[in-house]
Design a protein around this motif. Sequence first.
Motif, PDB file in Angstrom:
ATOM      1  N   THR A 123       0.836  -1.214   0.000  1.00 49.41           N
ATOM      2  CA  THR A 123       0.000   0.000   0.000  1.00 49.41           C
ATOM      3  C   THR A 123       0.863   1.253   0.000  1.00 49.41           C
ATOM      4  O   THR A 123       0.620   2.200  -0.764  1.00 49.41           O
ATOM      5  CB  THR A 123      -0.930   0.012   1.221  1.00 49.41           C
ATOM      6  OG1 THR A 123      -1.765  -1.148   1.189  1.00 49.41           O
ATOM      7  CG2 THR A 123      -1.801   1.261   1.227  1.00 49.41           C
ATOM      8  N   LEU A 124       1.880   1.270   0.860  1.00 46.25           N
ATOM      9  CA  LEU A 124       2.762   2.433   0.945  1.00 46.25           C
ATOM     10  C   LEU A 124       3.563   2.596  -0.349  1.00 46.25           C
ATOM     11  O   LEU A 124       3.820   3.722  -0.785  1.00 46.25           O
ATOM     12  CB  LEU A 124       3.710   2.291   2.136  1.00 46.25           C
ATOM     13  CG  LEU A 124       3.047   2.274   3.516  1.00 46.25           C
ATOM     14  CD1 LEU A 124       4.099   2.153   4.616  1.00 46.25           C
ATOM     15  CD2 LEU A 124       2.200   3.516   3.740  1.00 46.25           C
ATOM     16  N   PHE A 125       3.927   1.483  -0.961  1.00 47.91           N
ATOM     17  CA  PHE A 125       4.644   1.531  -2.237  1.00 47.91           C
ATOM     18  C   PHE A 125       3.773   2.172  -3.311  1.00 47.91           C
ATOM     19  O   PHE A 125       4.245   3.018  -4.088  1.00 47.91           O
ATOM     20  CB  PHE A 125       5.043   0.113  -2.649  1.00 47.91           C
ATOM     21  CG  PHE A 125       5.711   0.039  -3.993  1.00 47.91           C
ATOM     22  CD1 PHE A 125       7.033   0.421  -4.158  1.00 47.91           C
ATOM     23  CD2 PHE A 125       5.017  -0.414  -5.107  1.00 47.91           C
ATOM     24  CE1 PHE A 125       7.646   0.352  -5.402  1.00 47.91           C
ATOM     25  CE2 PHE A 125       5.625  -0.487  -6.347  1.00 47.91           C
ATOM     26  CZ  PHE A 125       6.946  -0.100  -6.490  1.00 47.91           C
ATOM     27  N   ILE A 126       2.502   1.808  -3.347  1.00 48.63           N
ATOM     28  CA  ILE A 126       1.588   2.380  -4.341  1.00 48.63           C
ATOM     29  C   ILE A 126       1.400   3.875  -4.094  1.00 48.63           C
ATOM     30  O   ILE A 126       1.367   4.680  -5.042  1.00 48.63           O
ATOM     31  CB  ILE A 126       0.231   1.639  -4.304  1.00 48.63           C
ATOM     32  CG1 ILE A 126       0.410   0.211  -4.843  1.00 48.63           C
ATOM     33  CG2 ILE A 126      -0.821   2.381  -5.120  1.00 48.63           C
ATOM     34  CD1 ILE A 126      -0.818  -0.652  -4.722  1.00 48.63           C
ATOM     35  N   TRP A 183       8.000  -4.030 -11.824  1.00 50.03           N
ATOM     36  CA  TRP A 183       6.838  -3.641 -12.644  1.00 50.03           C
ATOM     37  C   TRP A 183       6.577  -4.630 -13.781  1.00 50.03           C
ATOM     38  O   TRP A 183       5.499  -4.639 -14.363  1.00 50.03           O
ATOM     39  CB  TRP A 183       7.009  -2.229 -13.206  1.00 50.03           C
ATOM     40  CG  TRP A 183       8.229  -2.016 -14.026  1.00 50.03           C
ATOM     41  CD1 TRP A 183       9.462  -1.637 -13.588  1.00 50.03           C
ATOM     42  CD2 TRP A 183       8.347  -2.161 -15.444  1.00 50.03           C
ATOM     43  NE1 TRP A 183      10.350  -1.544 -14.637  1.00 50.03           N
ATOM     44  CE2 TRP A 183       9.691  -1.853 -15.792  1.00 50.03           C
ATOM     45  CE3 TRP A 183       7.452  -2.506 -16.458  1.00 50.03           C
ATOM     46  CZ2 TRP A 183      10.151  -1.886 -17.103  1.00 50.03           C
ATOM     47  CZ3 TRP A 183       7.919  -2.539 -17.766  1.00 50.03           C
ATOM     48  CH2 TRP A 183       9.244  -2.227 -18.074  1.00 50.03           C
ATOM     49  N   VAL A 184       7.568  -5.483 -14.080  1.00 44.65           N
ATOM     50  CA  VAL A 184       7.347  -6.544 -15.058  1.00 44.65           C
ATOM     51  C   VAL A 184       6.575  -7.687 -14.405  1.00 44.65           C
ATOM     52  O   VAL A 184       5.656  -8.256 -14.999  1.00 44.65           O
ATOM     53  CB  VAL A 184       8.690  -7.053 -15.625  1.00 44.65           C
ATOM     54  CG1 VAL A 184       8.460  -8.250 -16.539  1.00 44.65           C
ATOM     55  CG2 VAL A 184       9.401  -5.935 -16.383  1.00 44.65           C
ATOM     56  N   ALA A 185       6.935  -8.003 -13.165  1.00 45.79           N
ATOM     57  CA  ALA A 185       6.222  -9.048 -12.435  1.00 45.79           C
ATOM     58  C   ALA A 185       4.813  -8.596 -12.053  1.00 45.79           C
ATOM     59  O   ALA A 185       3.886  -9.409 -12.006  1.00 45.79           O
ATOM     60  CB  ALA A 185       7.001  -9.429 -11.178  1.00 45.79           C
ATOM     61  N   GLU A 186       4.657  -7.301 -11.799  1.00 42.59           N
ATOM     62  CA  GLU A 186       3.349  -6.741 -11.410  1.00 42.59           C
ATOM     63  C   GLU A 186       3.024  -5.559 -12.325  1.00 42.59           C
ATOM     64  O   GLU A 186       3.245  -4.401 -11.955  1.00 42.59           O
ATOM     65  CB  GLU A 186       3.380  -6.286  -9.949  1.00 42.59           C
ATOM     66  CG  GLU A 186       3.533  -7.396  -8.931  1.00 42.59           C
ATOM     67  CD  GLU A 186       2.232  -8.164  -8.734  1.00 42.59           C
ATOM     68  OE1 GLU A 186       1.185  -7.733  -9.258  1.00 42.59           O
ATOM     69  OE2 GLU A 186       2.269  -9.202  -8.050  1.00 42.59           O
ATOM     70  N   PRO A 187       2.502  -5.804 -13.515  1.00 39.76           N
ATOM     71  CA  PRO A 187       2.208  -4.710 -14.462  1.00 39.76           C
ATOM     72  C   PRO A 187       1.218  -3.678 -13.929  1.00 39.76           C
ATOM     73  O   PRO A 187       1.150  -2.568 -14.457  1.00 39.76           O
ATOM     74  CB  PRO A 187       1.625  -5.455 -15.674  1.00 39.76           C
ATOM     75  CG  PRO A 187       2.135  -6.847 -15.564  1.00 39.76           C
ATOM     76  CD  PRO A 187       2.221  -7.122 -14.095  1.00 39.76           C
ATOM     77  N   ARG A 188       0.478  -4.012 -12.895  1.00 38.92           N
ATOM     78  CA  ARG A 188      -0.487  -3.049 -12.342  1.00 38.92           C
ATOM     79  C   ARG A 188       0.218  -1.787 -11.853  1.00 38.92           C
ATOM     80  O   ARG A 188      -0.366  -0.695 -11.869  1.00 38.92           O
ATOM     81  CB  ARG A 188      -1.280  -3.682 -11.196  1.00 38.92           C
ATOM     82  CG  ARG A 188      -0.418  -4.173 -10.035  1.00 38.92           C
ATOM     83  CD  ARG A 188      -1.255  -4.720  -8.899  1.00 38.92           C
ATOM     84  NE  ARG A 188      -0.405  -5.307  -7.872  1.00 38.92           N
ATOM     85  CZ  ARG A 188      -0.751  -5.389  -6.599  1.00 38.92           C
ATOM     86  NH1 ARG A 188      -1.938  -4.944  -6.208  1.00 38.92           N
ATOM     87  NH2 ARG A 188       0.052  -5.946  -5.714  1.00 38.92           N
ATOM     88  N   TYR A 189       1.470  -1.919 -11.415  1.00 39.89           N
ATOM     89  CA  TYR A 189       2.206  -0.734 -10.965  1.00 39.89           C
ATOM     90  C   TYR A 189       2.409   0.241 -12.121  1.00 39.89           C
ATOM     91  O   TYR A 189       2.283   1.467 -11.948  1.00 39.89           O
ATOM     92  CB  TYR A 189       3.559  -1.137 -10.374  1.00 39.89           C
ATOM     93  CG  TYR A 189       3.474  -1.996  -9.141  1.00 39.89           C
ATOM     94  CD1 TYR A 189       2.443  -1.817  -8.211  1.00 39.89           C
ATOM     95  CD2 TYR A 189       4.409  -2.998  -8.891  1.00 39.89           C
ATOM     96  CE1 TYR A 189       2.353  -2.607  -7.080  1.00 39.89           C
ATOM     97  CE2 TYR A 189       4.331  -3.792  -7.754  1.00 39.89           C
ATOM     98  CZ  TYR A 189       3.300  -3.599  -6.857  1.00 39.89           C
ATOM     99  OH  TYR A 189       3.219  -4.385  -5.725  1.00 39.89           O
ATOM    100  N   LEU A 190       2.714  -0.288 -13.281  1.00 42.08           N
ATOM    101  CA  LEU A 190       2.888   0.564 -14.456  1.00 42.08           C
ATOM    102  C   LEU A 190       1.568   1.226 -14.840  1.00 42.08           C
ATOM    103  O   LEU A 190       1.530   2.411 -15.199  1.00 42.08           O
ATOM    104  CB  LEU A 190       3.422  -0.265 -15.619  1.00 42.08           C
ATOM    105  CG  LEU A 190       3.759   0.486 -16.911  1.00 42.08           C
ATOM    106  CD1 LEU A 190       4.784   1.570 -16.660  1.00 42.08           C
ATOM    107  CD2 LEU A 190       4.264  -0.480 -17.982  1.00 42.08           C
ATOM    108  N   ILE A 191       0.475   0.476 -14.735  1.00 38.15           N
ATOM    109  CA  ILE A 191      -0.849   1.032 -15.054  1.00 38.15           C
ATOM    110  C   ILE A 191      -1.198   2.157 -14.078  1.00 38.15           C
ATOM    111  O   ILE A 191      -1.730   3.210 -14.474  1.00 38.15           O
ATOM    112  CB  ILE A 191      -1.918  -0.080 -14.998  1.00 38.15           C
ATOM    113  CG1 ILE A 191      -1.660  -1.111 -16.108  1.00 38.15           C
ATOM    114  CG2 ILE A 191      -3.321   0.510 -15.150  1.00 38.15           C
ATOM    115  CD1 ILE A 191      -2.563  -2.329 -16.038  1.00 38.15           C
TER     116      ILE A 191
END
Length: 267
Positions: A12-15, A65-73
């Motif tokens: 959460t804090l990362f986002i 961000w490759v493992a979790e593309p949602r971060y890029l979105i």
Amino acid sequence: MDALDTAQLLTTLFIIGITAEAITAALAAGRQRMDLFGVIALAGLTALGGGTMRDVLLDHYPLAWVAEPRYLIIVVAAALTTVALSFIMHYFRKLFLLADAVGLAAFSVIGTQVALEMGHGFVIACVAAVVNGVSGGVLRDLMSDRVPLVFSKELYASISILATITYVSLLELGLGENWVIVITLITAFAVRVLAMYRGWSLPVFDYQGKDQPIDPRLRSSYRYMRRGIRRVSFDISRYSLLDRKKRPEGEKKQKWRRRDDPDQPAG
């Protein structure tokens, strides 16, 4: 405290952190009059660049961000939202600073965790925390033609080192990892906020030598400064220069005069 709760807290804090970084990057892109692709690219570099550089340096794959593309979105969405609502963004400046402090704390803890989990020691953990915490902002400022603020303003990179010191020290004392994470996050966030409020910073090295070069900020932005200077030109048709050849003694020297000057005799 449950390990799952701690992981969710860090996520959460990362986002929150990458969202704040994406917003500040989008505003910086706007000041440089970049197009939408430039805005998104700068936001991505700023928000995800630190973690990417950490993973590349430590040979840690896949990239976050490759493992979790949602971060890029999330980053792209934050950048485009900033463009659409730029007219109200200045009202939330203090909120962005707090969110940035939250992100710095989270980035530092994550960087430290990754390094330690890969078997590295304290020194490399510090490097990973600093790279993860500040590289995004450095990339943003360099791409925006500015001296990186992390090199000249309040404590910032030092907070990442403090986070690693706190994290490793608490682990050595035998405290549970979940409590270590929470205490480190609170410590890093609190010190960062105090540094902003009190204006704490590291000593500044100011060298003024004989051959002092031009300030890099002036050098890199010189062309912009030149464009902003109002050019002053003279209409030479309004002036006349009388014959400047040598004249007999006793005759007055010729001077510049304006043709439309009423105080000058006509001739």
